[in-house]
Design a protein around this motif. Structure first.
Motif, PDB file in Angstrom:
ATOM      1  N   SER A 148       0.852  -1.182   0.000  1.00 55.21           N
ATOM      2  CA  SER A 148       0.000   0.000   0.000  1.00 55.21           C
ATOM      3  C   SER A 148       0.889   1.234   0.000  1.00 55.21           C
ATOM      4  CB  SER A 148      -0.910  -0.008   1.229  1.00 55.21           C
ATOM      5  OG  SER A 148      -1.666   1.179   1.310  1.00 55.21           O
ATOM      6  N   VAL A 149       0.766   2.058  -1.047  1.00 57.18           N
ATOM      7  CA  VAL A 149       1.625   3.229  -1.217  1.00 57.18           C
ATOM      8  C   VAL A 149       0.771   4.489  -1.113  1.00 57.18           C
ATOM      9  CG1 VAL A 149       3.334   4.350  -2.699  1.00 57.18           C
ATOM     10  CG2 VAL A 149       2.985   1.868  -2.865  1.00 57.18           C
ATOM     11  N   GLY A 150       1.228   5.480  -0.367  1.00 54.92           N
ATOM     12  CA  GLY A 150       0.449   6.714  -0.311  1.00 54.92           C
ATOM     13  C   GLY A 150       1.022   7.739   0.629  1.00 54.92           C
ATOM     14  N   GLN A 151       0.344   8.867   0.717  1.00 55.26           N
ATOM     15  CA  GLN A 151       0.832  10.047   1.424  1.00 55.26           C
ATOM     16  C   GLN A 151       0.093  10.260   2.738  1.00 55.26           C
ATOM     17  OE1 GLN A 151       0.204  13.593  -0.858  1.00 55.26           O
ATOM     18  NE2 GLN A 151       1.279  14.940   0.560  1.00 55.26           N
ATOM     19  N   ILE A 152       0.834  10.588   3.769  1.00 54.01           N
ATOM     20  CA  ILE A 152       0.248  11.040   5.031  1.00 54.01           C
ATOM     21  C   ILE A 152       0.090  12.556   4.964  1.00 54.01           C
ATOM     22  CG2 ILE A 152       0.627  11.307   7.512  1.00 54.01           C
ATOM     23  CD1 ILE A 152      -0.022   8.473   6.936  1.00 54.01           C
ATOM     24  N   VAL A 153      -1.134  13.025   5.176  1.00 50.02           N
ATOM     25  CA  VAL A 153      -1.437  14.455   5.103  1.00 50.02           C
ATOM     26  C   VAL A 153      -2.709  14.678   5.918  1.00 50.02           C
ATOM     27  CG1 VAL A 153      -2.887  14.267   3.025  1.00 50.02           C
ATOM     28  CG2 VAL A 153      -1.632  16.387   3.447  1.00 50.02           C
ATOM     29  N   PRO A 154      -2.908  15.846   6.514  1.00 48.72           N
ATOM     30  CA  PRO A 154      -4.155  16.097   7.245  1.00 48.72           C
ATOM     31  C   PRO A 154      -5.377  15.813   6.385  1.00 48.72           C
ATOM     32  CG  PRO A 154      -2.583  17.830   7.712  1.00 48.72           C
ATOM     33  CD  PRO A 154      -1.967  16.990   6.628  1.00 48.72           C
ATOM     34  N   HIS A 155      -6.406  15.231   7.019  1.00 47.59           N
ATOM     35  CA  HIS A 155      -7.581  14.784   6.271  1.00 47.59           C
ATOM     36  C   HIS A 155      -8.845  15.099   7.048  1.00 47.59           C
ATOM     37  CE1 HIS A 155     -10.360  11.955   4.265  1.00 47.59           C
ATOM     38  NE2 HIS A 155      -9.580  12.125   3.231  1.00 47.59           N
ATOM     39  N   GLU A 156      -9.904  15.448   6.294  1.00 44.36           N
ATOM     40  CA  GLU A 156     -11.153  15.919   6.900  1.00 44.36           C
ATOM     41  C   GLU A 156     -12.018  14.818   7.499  1.00 44.36           C
ATOM     42  OE1 GLU A 156     -11.338  15.389   2.513  1.00 44.36           O
ATOM     43  OE2 GLU A 156     -10.116  16.614   3.840  1.00 44.36           O
ATOM     44  N   ASN A 162      -4.368   8.050   4.848  1.00 43.58           N
ATOM     45  CA  ASN A 162      -3.601   6.860   4.515  1.00 43.58           C
ATOM     46  C   ASN A 162      -3.505   5.838   5.652  1.00 43.58           C
ATOM     47  OD1 ASN A 162      -1.388   5.226   2.934  1.00 43.58           O
ATOM     48  ND2 ASN A 162      -2.267   6.776   1.598  1.00 43.58           N
ATOM     49  N   TYR A 163      -2.515   4.945   5.563  1.00 43.27           N
ATOM     50  CA  TYR A 163      -2.347   3.773   6.430  1.00 43.27           C
ATOM     51  C   TYR A 163      -3.582   2.877   6.260  1.00 43.27           C
ATOM     52  CZ  TYR A 163      -0.998   1.081  10.649  1.00 43.27           C
ATOM     53  OH  TYR A 163      -0.671   0.087  11.536  1.00 43.27           O
ATOM     54  N   THR A 164      -4.251   2.480   7.291  1.00 43.74           N
ATOM     55  CA  THR A 164      -5.371   1.538   7.157  1.00 43.74           C
ATOM     56  C   THR A 164      -6.526   2.123   6.343  1.00 43.74           C
ATOM     57  OG1 THR A 164      -6.204   2.288   9.313  1.00 43.74           O
ATOM     58  CG2 THR A 164      -4.835   0.305   9.290  1.00 43.74           C
ATOM     59  N   LYS A 165      -6.610   3.455   6.249  1.00 46.17           N
ATOM     60  CA  LYS A 165      -7.641   4.077   5.413  1.00 46.17           C
ATOM     61  C   LYS A 165      -7.474   3.680   3.953  1.00 46.17           C
ATOM     62  CE  LYS A 165      -9.376   8.562   3.831  1.00 46.17           C
ATOM     63  NZ  LYS A 165      -8.995   8.409   2.404  1.00 46.17           N
ATOM     64  N   ASN A 166      -6.236   3.549   3.490  1.00 46.26           N
ATOM     65  CA  ASN A 166      -5.991   3.189   2.100  1.00 46.26           C
ATOM     66  C   ASN A 166      -6.554   1.810   1.769  1.00 46.26           C
ATOM     67  OD1 ASN A 166      -4.751   4.472  -0.206  1.00 46.26           O
ATOM     68  ND2 ASN A 166      -3.297   2.779  -0.260  1.00 46.26           N
ATOM     69  N   ILE A 167      -6.695   0.969   2.789  1.00 45.67           N
ATOM     70  CA  ILE A 167      -7.245  -0.370   2.595  1.00 45.67           C
ATOM     71  C   ILE A 167      -8.761  -0.353   2.768  1.00 45.67           C
ATOM     72  CG2 ILE A 167      -7.109  -2.783   3.312  1.00 45.67           C
ATOM     73  CD1 ILE A 167      -4.434  -1.673   2.291  1.00 45.67           C
ATOM     74  N   LEU A 168      -9.233   0.058   3.934  1.00 49.61           N
ATOM     75  CA  LEU A 168     -10.651  -0.101   4.273  1.00 49.61           C
ATOM     76  C   LEU A 168     -11.556   0.952   3.627  1.00 49.61           C
ATOM     77  CD1 LEU A 168     -10.396  -1.227   7.992  1.00 49.61           C
ATOM     78  CD2 LEU A 168     -11.004  -2.593   6.003  1.00 49.61           C
ATOM     79  N   ILE A 169     -10.986   2.067   3.176  1.00 49.22           N
ATOM     80  CA  ILE A 169     -11.754   3.047   2.412  1.00 49.22           C
ATOM     81  C   ILE A 169     -11.330   3.000   0.949  1.00 49.22           C
ATOM     82  CG2 ILE A 169     -12.355   5.478   2.151  1.00 49.22           C
ATOM     83  CD1 ILE A 169     -13.436   4.167   4.709  1.00 49.22           C
ATOM     84  N   GLY A 170     -10.036   3.058   0.704  1.00 51.20           N
ATOM     85  CA  GLY A 170      -9.525   3.096  -0.669  1.00 51.20           C
ATOM     86  C   GLY A 170      -9.955   1.920  -1.513  1.00 51.20           C
ATOM     87  N   VAL A 171      -9.912   0.713  -0.943  1.00 49.31           N
ATOM     88  CA  VAL A 171     -10.407  -0.475  -1.653  1.00 49.31           C
ATOM     89  C   VAL A 171     -11.463  -1.168  -0.789  1.00 49.31           C
ATOM     90  CG1 VAL A 171      -8.407  -0.824  -3.126  1.00 49.31           C
ATOM     91  CG2 VAL A 171      -8.401  -1.841  -0.856  1.00 49.31           C
ATOM     92  N   GLY A 172     -12.230  -0.348  -0.064  1.00 53.30           N
ATOM     93  CA  GLY A 172     -13.252  -0.856   0.838  1.00 53.30           C
ATOM     94  C   GLY A 172     -14.639  -0.829   0.228  1.00 53.30           C
ATOM     95  N   GLY A 173     -15.624  -1.141   1.067  1.00 51.25           N
ATOM     96  CA  GLY A 173     -16.992  -1.300   0.597  1.00 51.25           C
ATOM     97  C   GLY A 173     -17.941  -0.211   1.040  1.00 51.25           C
ATOM     98  N   GLU A 174     -19.146  -0.319   0.547  1.00 45.25           N
ATOM     99  CA  GLU A 174     -20.168   0.716   0.690  1.00 45.25           C
ATOM    100  C   GLU A 174     -20.458   1.050   2.156  1.00 45.25           C
ATOM    101  OE1 GLU A 174     -24.580   1.572  -1.279  1.00 45.25           O
ATOM    102  OE2 GLU A 174     -23.572  -0.343  -1.592  1.00 45.25           O
ATOM    103  N   ASP A 175     -20.726   0.025   2.966  1.00 42.51           N
ATOM    104  CA  ASP A 175     -21.107   0.279   4.354  1.00 42.51           C
ATOM    105  C   ASP A 175     -19.960   0.926   5.127  1.00 42.51           C
ATOM    106  OD1 ASP A 175     -23.332  -0.394   6.445  1.00 42.51           O
ATOM    107  OD2 ASP A 175     -21.467  -1.006   7.421  1.00 42.51           O
ATOM    108  N   THR A 176     -18.747   0.442   4.917  1.00 42.58           N
ATOM    109  CA  THR A 176     -17.583   1.002   5.606  1.00 42.58           C
ATOM    110  C   THR A 176     -17.388   2.457   5.237  1.00 42.58           C
ATOM    111  OG1 THR A 176     -16.581  -1.182   5.269  1.00 42.58           O
ATOM    112  CG2 THR A 176     -15.185   0.538   6.208  1.00 42.58           C
ATOM    113  N   ILE A 177     -17.492   2.747   3.962  1.00 39.39           N
ATOM    114  CA  ILE A 177     -17.293   4.124   3.494  1.00 39.39           C
ATOM    115  C   ILE A 177     -18.380   5.045   4.031  1.00 39.39           C
ATOM    116  CG2 ILE A 177     -17.305   5.587   1.425  1.00 39.39           C
ATOM    117  CD1 ILE A 177     -15.866   3.277  -0.028  1.00 39.39           C
ATOM    118  N   HIS A 178     -19.635   4.624   3.921  1.00 38.15           N
ATOM    119  CA  HIS A 178     -20.739   5.452   4.412  1.00 38.15           C
ATOM    120  C   HIS A 178     -20.617   5.721   5.911  1.00 38.15           C
ATOM    121  CE1 HIS A 178     -22.921   5.704   0.744  1.00 38.15           C
ATOM    122  NE2 HIS A 178     -23.337   4.450   0.708  1.00 38.15           N
TER     123      HIS A 178
END
Length: 428
Positions: A148-156, A162-178
């Motif tokens: 998993s490659v990506g940038q750490i930066v302030p996020h709303e 990034n980190y686990t967000k890149n997995i569970l949101i970036g390639v995650g599913g509808e319920d998790t994202i919502h």
């Protein structure tokens, strides 16, 4: 260099040559025997992250010894076009190696975060379970390594990207994202942005630890700051534990948080047209400056590439129907309208995009969106060409500008690269 790899250089910064040596070390320690590799880079909305360069170099170094595929962490965004792939990853990687992620159909649910835990994290504001789901490709046992490659930066939404967000949101599913987006919205953006650990981060980390730790996932995290007026890579962090994420966050907070001595009465934010084509992404202009804006101030968003509200057509339709009104009004609409309560990430986005009537937002698209469209969602409108006649961006410096007219404005050339706040609105 031992593993995990935490390399920081804020003096000279990290050159492409230095970056290649860091990735060579990563390859030696983690990829030397891998035969099947899946790389999860960001899409074009993280163009400046150096993730394209890193992904391209990984492919160049490993293609002779491993089968490699790329699954860009799109979240709800559209699949990358061929032009975007070439612009970010070069022309040497065959296009068929880039696989699209469809957040509504391509995932497998692995488990749930309990209603009790979500209630605890939201301080009782949200009572529901949250699924933990990822793209089915990650679960294929053939992978020797998932990078998993990506940038750490302030996020709303989560505090720090990034980190686990890149997995569970970036390639995650509808319920998790919502649910994750709505959790962040009801908890409050001002309490989340720029913080290492937030309710959303805790939820995703706990889901990742419980259901995904067995997968061969390694993270390569970058941190960029400004050097001599230009973006420069100043940190690279390779690892798969919280300590790597925490170290990257600490550097990002030092480099990407802009704490001002006074609030901004007039801000001008430019959205690069190849990166920001929707308000779904472009509202970073609002998210990232809201803690610095003065009451009754004005935020001018220069958006020459704007042509739609949502990246996803269904969410685009919801934004058009419900608009960017106050948090209180949007929460009432969630309770009244099933189409909104069934799309909580859209509801969260509407909350993120409101100023709660504290300051005004003037959106300035080129010909991609009309005055009627912009005003229909409760923003003010001015055509891009008219606004840049008043404020020529080539004459503006990032930060404070005292104009010949006597007006004082604050300019941000790319809101994705930082967070702006005053000393009274942000406490790390």
């Amino acid at each position: 260099m031992s593993y995990p790899i935490h390399h920081v250089d804020t003096t000279k910064t990290i050159s492409d040559k230095d970056l290649k040596l860091i990735i060579d070390n990563f390859i030696e320690q983690k990829a030397s025997n891998a035969k099947n590799i899946l790389i999860l880079p960001p899409d074009i909305t993280r163009f400046h992250s150096k993730a394209g360069f890193i992904s391209q170099y990984l492919y160049e170094q490993l293609r002779e010894r491993a089968e490699i595929y790329f699954l860009p962490a799109l979240g709800t965004h559209e699949p990358m076009s061929d032009a975007e792939i070439e612009g970010m990853f070069g022309t040497d990687i065959p296009k068929e190696l880039f696989l699209p992620h469809f957040w509504r159909t391509d995932v497998e649910v692995l488990g749930k975060i309990s209603e009790q835990r979500i209630s605890e994290l939201s301080e009782g504001k949200l009572n529901c379970t949250m699924e933990v789901a990822v793209n089915k490709l990650l679960l294929d046992k053939k992978w020797d390594l998932i990078i998993s490659v990506g940038q750490i930066v302030p996020h709303e939404v989560i505090g720090m990207a990034n980190y686990t967000k890149n997995i569970l949101i970036g390639v995650g599913g509808e319920d998790t994202i919502h649910k994750s987006h709505f959790l962040g919205a009801v908890y409050g953006m001002e309490r989340i942005m720029g913080r290492t650990y937030t309710p959303v981060r805790k939820a995703l980390n706990e889901g990742f630890d419980k259901y995904l730790r067995h997968l061969p996932i390694e993270f390569i995290l970058t941190v960029l700051g400004k050097k001599d007026g230009a973006l420069a890579l100043q940190g690279v962090f390779c690892g798969n534990q919280d300590e790597t994420y925490e170290a990257a966050c600490e550097l990002s907070q030092d480099l990407n948080l802009n704490i001002l001595n006074e609030p901004i009465k007039k801000a001008i934010v430019y959205l690069e047209p190849h990166e920001f084509k929707t308000t779904w992404l472009g509202n970073k202009a609002i998210y990232r400056t809201r803690m610095a804006m003065a009451d009754e101030g004005e935020l001018i968003v220069l958006a020459p590439g704007l042509h739609r509200f949502g990246e996803d057509l269904e969410i685009d339709n919801l934004i058009r129907n419900f608009g960017y009104y106050s948090t209180e009004e949007t929460l009432k609409k969630v309770n009244m309208h099933k189409e909104l309560s069934n799309n909580l990430s859209a509801a969260a986005h509407l909350i993120h995009g409101t100023t709660d009537n504290r300051f005004s937002v003037t959106y300035c698209p080129d010909d991609g969106m009309s005055k009627e469209e912009i005003e229909s969602v409760n923003y003010q409108y001015c055509h891009y060409k008219d606004m840049i006649k008043r404020y020529p961006i080539e004459q503006l410096n990032n930060g404070w500008n005292d104009l010949a007219s006597g007006e004082r404005v604050f300019y941000v050339s790319n809101p994705a690269l930082g967070l702006w706040a005053t000393k009274t609105t942000f406490d790390k």
